[in-house]
Design a protein around this motif. Structure first.
Motif, short mmCIF file in Angstrom:
data_model
loop_
_atom_site.label_atom_id
_atom_site.label_comp_id
_atom_site.label_asym_id
_atom_site.label_seq_id
_atom_site.Cartn_x
_atom_site.Cartn_y
_atom_site.Cartn_z
N GLY A 1 -62.61 43.40 68.18
CA GLY A 1 -63.11 44.65 67.63
C GLY A 1 -62.33 45.06 66.40
O GLY A 1 -61.71 44.25 65.72
N ASN B 1 -63.03 50.26 68.33
CA ASN B 1 -64.34 49.71 68.67
C ASN B 1 -64.17 48.32 69.26
O ASN B 1 -63.52 47.46 68.66
CB ASN B 1 -65.24 49.64 67.45
CG ASN B 1 -65.75 51.00 67.02
OD1 ASN B 1 -65.64 51.98 67.77
ND2 ASN B 1 -66.30 51.09 65.83
N GLU C 1 -63.85 39.62 63.80
CA GLU C 1 -63.09 40.81 64.22
C GLU C 1 -61.70 40.42 64.73
O GLU C 1 -61.45 39.26 65.09
CB GLU C 1 -63.83 41.58 65.31
CG GLU C 1 -65.07 42.32 64.83
CD GLU C 1 -66.28 41.41 64.74
OE1 GLU C 1 -67.31 41.85 64.24
OE2 GLU C 1 -66.15 40.25 65.18
#
Length: 320
Positions: A61, A70, A108
């Motif tokens: 994330g 996130n 990510e």
């Protein structure tokens, strides 16, 4: 004399203590972990596949700002797990997996890790705290997610996010408007002071983070189609031996239902007295309806065999 002095000192300490008060003119200092539908499904499926042992994986994330994390994807890690602890044993696999994910456009960062507690709730053991400490050494905002696949029920997943409390290096700027450390605050408008005191009594060195589940419109449409059937599902061909066994079982059941139906016809034959007929009708309440069951069984057997024959012909024609 000594008791009076101790009593006086205790009264002074109590009078000097000021309870925490929320100030609405200050920003909210709670940190929220947003989890998408994809990582939530992956974590729950992975956790259930490992029952009764613990499993673990990594969280992918972004750190949006000082108050938001996130989580958009996860992947499982090979580990040596028991029913009460889990420990990763292959750091090379982690680097190899991240490289493969970059090739698919998933670039990510690793924002933390997750593991399961099958049947005994969400918390961090001493081993879990040591694992979390190693993650926080790489990034001070890394999080640890614990999911319980046994206590999770339909519509409610038992999941919590944690981070360790660094009592030795508390940043004065991170103090909340209430005067407490940021690690012990909750959402603005609610301060759970008793929970903070219970953590101190239990010598817990970690705190909970607010978890929020995010589902986009595309994800909602995708989830609604997971169990949807199409017309193609009705044309799937089963094995010949399996179909023969199913027909044999159906014929046996039809023979049995025909016998029951014959008895019902005899019992419900012409009767001179309406009272006796009504009594027989009342006795049938709650019993098996042999006629209806016979019709349903025979109809289903014919439909299944017709579909099997049609699908076989279509596949043979397509092959030639």
């Amino acid at each position: 004399m000594m008791e009076a002095l101790l009593r006086q000192l205790m009264m002074q300490a109590m009078s000097s203590h000021q309870p925490a008060v929320n100030k609405l003119d200050h920003p909210d200092t709670a940190e929220t972990v947003n989890i998408s539908s994809l990582p939530l499904l992956k974590m729950l499926k992975h956790a259930r596949s490992g029952v009764p042992l613990e499993v673990m994986g990594l969280l992918l994330g972004t750190f949006v700002d000082d108050f938001t994390v996130n989580v958009v994807d996860v992947f499982a890690m090979p580990q040596s797990g028991t029913s009460v602890s889990v420990e990763s044993v292959d750091p090379i696999y982690q680097a190899h997996m991240l490289e493969k994910l970059k090739q698919t456009g998933r670039d990510e960062l690793v924002v933390g890790w997750y593991h399961s507690h099958p049947g005994f709730g969400c918390w961090l053991s001493d081993v879990d705290q040591q694992t979390q400490k190693s993650f926080e050494a790489l990034h001070h905002r890394a999080i640890a997610i614990v999911v319980d696949p046994i206590q999770s029920v339909k519509g409610k997943v038992l999941l919590e996010a944690f981070r360790l409390v660094d009592l030795m290096h508390l940043n004065p700027k991170s103090l909340a408007p209430t005067g407490e450390a940021r690690q012990t605050t909750s959402n603005l408008g609610y301060v759970d002071e008793e929970a903070a005191m219970s953590r101190k009594r239990e010598s817990k060195k970690y705190y909970n983070l607010v978890v929020n589940y995010r589902t986009t419109e595309k994800e909602r449409k995708m989830l609604s189609c997971l169990d949807r059937h199409s017309w193609v599902d009705g044309l799937r061909i089963g094995g010949y031996r399996k179909r023969c066994n199913a027909n044999t079982d159906t014929l046996e059941e039809m023979t049995k239902m025909a016998g029951h139906f014959g008895k019902d016809v005899i019992e419900m034959g012409p009767s001179r007295k309406k009272k006796e007929k009504d009594e027989k009708e009342r006795k049938k309440y709650g019993k098996l309806n042999a006629k209806q069951r016979l019709e349903m069984t025979s109809t289903k057997m014919m439909e299944d065999n017709i579909v099997q024959e049609m699908a076989s012909v279509l596949n043979t024609s397509a092959f030639h």
